[in-house]
Design a protein around this motif. Structure first.
Motif, PDB file in Angstrom:
ATOM      1  N   GLU A 142       0.822  -1.215   0.000  1.00 24.02           N
ATOM      2  CA  GLU A 142       0.000   0.000   0.000  1.00 24.02           C
ATOM      3  C   GLU A 142       0.858   1.269   0.000  1.00 24.02           C
ATOM      4  O   GLU A 142       0.348   2.369   0.164  1.00 24.02           O
ATOM      5  CB  GLU A 142      -0.927  -0.003   1.218  1.00 24.02           C
ATOM      6  CG  GLU A 142      -1.934  -1.142   1.240  1.00 24.02           C
ATOM      7  CD  GLU A 142      -2.914  -1.087   0.092  1.00 24.02           C
ATOM      8  OE1 GLU A 142      -3.239   0.030  -0.360  1.00 24.02           O
ATOM      9  OE2 GLU A 142      -3.353  -2.168  -0.375  1.00 24.02           O
ATOM     10  N   ASP A 143       2.179   1.115  -0.156  1.00 29.19           N
ATOM     11  CA  ASP A 143       3.113   2.237  -0.256  1.00 29.19           C
ATOM     12  C   ASP A 143       3.171   3.061   1.029  1.00 29.19           C
ATOM     13  O   ASP A 143       3.235   4.291   0.995  1.00 29.19           O
ATOM     14  CB  ASP A 143       2.745   3.139  -1.442  1.00 29.19           C
ATOM     15  CG  ASP A 143       3.888   4.084  -1.826  1.00 29.19           C
ATOM     16  OD1 ASP A 143       5.052   3.753  -1.550  1.00 29.19           O
ATOM     17  OD2 ASP A 143       3.602   5.170  -2.387  1.00 29.19           O
ATOM     18  N   TYR A 144       3.159   2.407   2.186  1.00 29.89           N
ATOM     19  CA  TYR A 144       3.311   3.102   3.459  1.00 29.89           C
ATOM     20  C   TYR A 144       4.782   3.453   3.680  1.00 29.89           C
ATOM     21  O   TYR A 144       5.683   2.771   3.165  1.00 29.89           O
ATOM     22  CB  TYR A 144       2.834   2.217   4.617  1.00 29.89           C
ATOM     23  CG  TYR A 144       1.331   2.091   4.736  1.00 29.89           C
ATOM     24  CD1 TYR A 144       0.483   2.372   3.670  1.00 29.89           C
ATOM     25  CD2 TYR A 144       0.742   1.688   5.927  1.00 29.89           C
ATOM     26  CE1 TYR A 144      -0.889   2.250   3.787  1.00 29.89           C
ATOM     27  CE2 TYR A 144      -0.632   1.566   6.061  1.00 29.89           C
ATOM     28  CZ  TYR A 144      -1.440   1.845   4.988  1.00 29.89           C
ATOM     29  OH  TYR A 144      -2.799   1.718   5.105  1.00 29.89           O
ATOM     30  N   ASP A 145       5.028   4.523   4.448  1.00 25.99           N
ATOM     31  CA  ASP A 145       6.404   4.852   4.798  1.00 25.99           C
ATOM     32  C   ASP A 145       6.864   3.951   5.941  1.00 25.99           C
ATOM     33  O   ASP A 145       6.116   3.087   6.409  1.00 25.99           O
ATOM     34  CB  ASP A 145       6.552   6.330   5.152  1.00 25.99           C
ATOM     35  CG  ASP A 145       5.709   6.742   6.366  1.00 25.99           C
ATOM     36  OD1 ASP A 145       5.259   5.851   7.125  1.00 25.99           O
ATOM     37  OD2 ASP A 145       5.496   7.955   6.547  1.00 25.99           O
ATOM     38  N   LEU A 146       8.108   4.159   6.379  1.00 29.13           N
ATOM     39  CA  LEU A 146       8.684   3.272   7.395  1.00 29.13           C
ATOM     40  C   LEU A 146       7.838   3.228   8.659  1.00 29.13           C
ATOM     41  O   LEU A 146       7.583   2.151   9.205  1.00 29.13           O
ATOM     42  CB  LEU A 146      10.110   3.734   7.737  1.00 29.13           C
ATOM     43  CG  LEU A 146      10.811   2.984   8.883  1.00 29.13           C
ATOM     44  CD1 LEU A 146      10.902   1.496   8.582  1.00 29.13           C
ATOM     45  CD2 LEU A 146      12.201   3.578   9.121  1.00 29.13           C
ATOM     46  N   ILE A 190       3.923   0.480  12.227  1.00 26.63           N
ATOM     47  CA  ILE A 190       2.644   0.509  12.937  1.00 26.63           C
ATOM     48  C   ILE A 190       1.736  -0.623  12.465  1.00 26.63           C
ATOM     49  O   ILE A 190       1.123  -1.326  13.271  1.00 26.63           O
ATOM     50  CB  ILE A 190       1.955   1.875  12.749  1.00 26.63           C
ATOM     51  CG1 ILE A 190       2.732   2.958  13.508  1.00 26.63           C
ATOM     52  CG2 ILE A 190       0.502   1.822  13.235  1.00 26.63           C
ATOM     53  CD1 ILE A 190       2.218   4.352  13.284  1.00 26.63           C
ATOM     54  N   LEU A 191       1.655  -0.812  11.145  1.00 29.50           N
ATOM     55  CA  LEU A 191       0.777  -1.860  10.630  1.00 29.50           C
ATOM     56  C   LEU A 191       1.299  -3.243  11.013  1.00 29.50           C
ATOM     57  O   LEU A 191       0.517  -4.149  11.344  1.00 29.50           O
ATOM     58  CB  LEU A 191       0.632  -1.748   9.114  1.00 29.50           C
ATOM     59  CG  LEU A 191      -0.471  -2.616   8.495  1.00 29.50           C
ATOM     60  CD1 LEU A 191      -1.834  -2.258   9.087  1.00 29.50           C
ATOM     61  CD2 LEU A 191      -0.519  -2.461   6.982  1.00 29.50           C
ATOM     62  N   THR A 217      -8.308 -14.197  18.591  1.00 27.76           N
ATOM     63  CA  THR A 217      -6.849 -14.143  18.630  1.00 27.76           C
ATOM     64  C   THR A 217      -6.263 -14.525  17.271  1.00 27.76           C
ATOM     65  O   THR A 217      -5.294 -13.923  16.816  1.00 27.76           O
ATOM     66  CB  THR A 217      -6.288 -15.093  19.713  1.00 27.76           C
ATOM     67  OG1 THR A 217      -6.972 -14.872  20.944  1.00 27.76           O
ATOM     68  CG2 THR A 217      -4.805 -14.843  19.926  1.00 27.76           C
ATOM     69  N   GLY A 218      -6.873 -15.520  16.632  1.00 31.08           N
ATOM     70  CA  GLY A 218      -6.355 -15.981  15.351  1.00 31.08           C
ATOM     71  C   GLY A 218      -6.652 -15.052  14.195  1.00 31.08           C
ATOM     72  O   GLY A 218      -5.864 -14.937  13.253  1.00 31.08           O
ATOM     73  N   THR A 219      -7.802 -14.369  14.238  1.00 32.10           N
ATOM     74  CA  THR A 219      -8.203 -13.538  13.098  1.00 32.10           C
ATOM     75  C   THR A 219      -8.137 -12.044  13.368  1.00 32.10           C
ATOM     76  O   THR A 219      -8.166 -11.249  12.436  1.00 32.10           O
ATOM     77  CB  THR A 219      -9.652 -13.868  12.678  1.00 32.10           C
ATOM     78  OG1 THR A 219     -10.569 -13.479  13.717  1.00 32.10           O
ATOM     79  CG2 THR A 219      -9.818 -15.356  12.397  1.00 32.10           C
ATOM     80  N   GLY A 220      -8.059 -11.662  14.654  1.00 32.02           N
ATOM     81  CA  GLY A 220      -8.104 -10.240  14.994  1.00 32.02           C
ATOM     82  C   GLY A 220      -7.012  -9.425  14.342  1.00 32.02           C
ATOM     83  O   GLY A 220      -7.248  -8.324  13.827  1.00 32.02           O
ATOM     84  N   GLY A 221      -5.782  -9.951  14.351  1.00 32.59           N
ATOM     85  CA  GLY A 221      -4.671  -9.228  13.746  1.00 32.59           C
ATOM     86  C   GLY A 221      -4.865  -9.019  12.256  1.00 32.59           C
ATOM     87  O   GLY A 221      -4.575  -7.940  11.722  1.00 32.59           O
ATOM     88  N   GLY A 222      -5.374 -10.049  11.572  1.00 32.32           N
ATOM     89  CA  GLY A 222      -5.627  -9.932  10.136  1.00 32.32           C
ATOM     90  C   GLY A 222      -6.715  -8.924   9.820  1.00 32.32           C
ATOM     91  O   GLY A 222      -6.635  -8.180   8.836  1.00 32.32           O
ATOM     92  N   ILE A 223      -7.760  -8.890  10.673  1.00 34.12           N
ATOM     93  CA  ILE A 223      -8.839  -7.923  10.472  1.00 34.12           C
ATOM     94  C   ILE A 223      -8.321  -6.498  10.662  1.00 34.12           C
ATOM     95  O   ILE A 223      -8.589  -5.604   9.850  1.00 34.12           O
ATOM     96  CB  ILE A 223     -10.001  -8.206  11.446  1.00 34.12           C
ATOM     97  CG1 ILE A 223     -10.687  -9.529  11.085  1.00 34.12           C
ATOM     98  CG2 ILE A 223     -11.014  -7.069  11.419  1.00 34.12           C
ATOM     99  CD1 ILE A 223     -11.760  -9.958  12.063  1.00 34.12           C
ATOM    100  N   GLY A 281      -7.012  -0.350   4.380  1.00 33.41           N
ATOM    101  CA  GLY A 281      -8.096   0.045   3.482  1.00 33.41           C
ATOM    102  C   GLY A 281      -8.612  -1.085   2.622  1.00 33.41           C
ATOM    103  O   GLY A 281      -9.130  -0.850   1.533  1.00 33.41           O
ATOM    104  N   ARG A 282      -8.501  -2.321   3.114  1.00 36.61           N
ATOM    105  CA  ARG A 282      -8.957  -3.483   2.368  1.00 36.61           C
ATOM    106  C   ARG A 282     -10.137  -4.134   3.070  1.00 36.61           C
ATOM    107  O   ARG A 282     -10.300  -4.004   4.284  1.00 36.61           O
ATOM    108  CB  ARG A 282      -7.828  -4.507   2.221  1.00 36.61           C
ATOM    109  CG  ARG A 282      -6.585  -3.985   1.510  1.00 36.61           C
ATOM    110  CD  ARG A 282      -5.556  -5.080   1.376  1.00 36.61           C
ATOM    111  NE  ARG A 282      -4.398  -4.654   0.589  1.00 36.61           N
ATOM    112  CZ  ARG A 282      -3.435  -5.470   0.157  1.00 36.61           C
ATOM    113  NH1 ARG A 282      -3.506  -6.762   0.463  1.00 36.61           N
ATOM    114  NH2 ARG A 282      -2.437  -5.018  -0.548  1.00 36.61           N
TER     115      ARG A 282
END
Length: 201
Positions: free
Chosen positions: A25-29, A34-35, A126-132, A139-140
């Motif tokens: 997504e072309d985020y900076d460092l 953070i992501l 716990t398994g899906t929260g991080g992915g969500i 923005g997906r």
């Protein structure tokens, strides 16, 4: 020991997944950091809120947080050719994160004496929260809720652990391997649960 190992594996896997998505997504460092951190620790934070675990437990993982930052920075600075190679493993990292965190979350709730329903919910969140969290911040549309079978594997982890079918360390690692394999197959062959689309009037 099993909890600690699964926690480290899941955290690293989701951190790499989050970092790769951020760079797509072309985020900076700072955005990548953070992501990556949000993906690595988001599921655990949501789980702690649901089963009333003190949030201070997150800050007790100081060493893990520092190692996670280093891993994310390494992914950011490695040569582009290696990034493309790593990206090819994105589904694998995602599957590892899902499986290890689902088992870890279920174990956490089980050891706290919660009901089977709570254990399954802890496994799923716990398994899906991080992915969500990752997909929303990027923005997906969350893949967990839309494209393929994902959360179902976390539910299976919760059932096996909550009912006591799986409890010994070797059984947990075997369950983890099976869930990773099933997740990879579901992604490769596009297994899907029934869909229903309502067209807006």
């Amino acid at each position: 020991m099993t909890w600690d190992v699964l926690n480290v594996i899941g955290t690293m896997a989701f951190a790499i997944s989050g970092a790769i998505i951020a760079m797509e997504e072309d985020y900076d460092l700072l955005g990548v950091l953070i992501l990556g951190l949000a993906t690595a620790f988001g599921g655990g934070i949501i789980r702690n809120i649901l089963i009333d675990v003190p949030m201070s437990t997150l800050w007790e993982q100081d060493i893990l947080i520092k190692v996670t930052v280093l891993i994310i920075a390494l992914i950011f600075f490695i040569p582009e050719g290696w990034i493309h190679f790593t990206k090819g493993w994105l589904n694998f990292f995602d599957a590892v994160g899902l499986s290890t965190f689902a088992i870890q979350g279920a174990l956490y709730a089980y050891s706290a004496g919660h009901s089977l329903t709570a254990i399954i919910m802890a496994a799923v969140m716990t398994g899906t929260g991080g992915g969500i969290v990752r997909d929303l911040l990027a923005g997906r549309k969350p893949t967990v809720l839309r494209y393929d079978i994902y959360a179902a594997w976390a539910i299976i982890a919760g059932i096996f652990i909550g009912t006591g079918i799986t409890s010994k360390p070797w059984e947990l690692y075997l369950l983890c391997g099976i869930l990773i394999t099933l997740r990879l197959f579901s992604a490769k062959y596009r297994w899907k649960l029934p869909h229903r689309y309502l067209q807006t009037l």
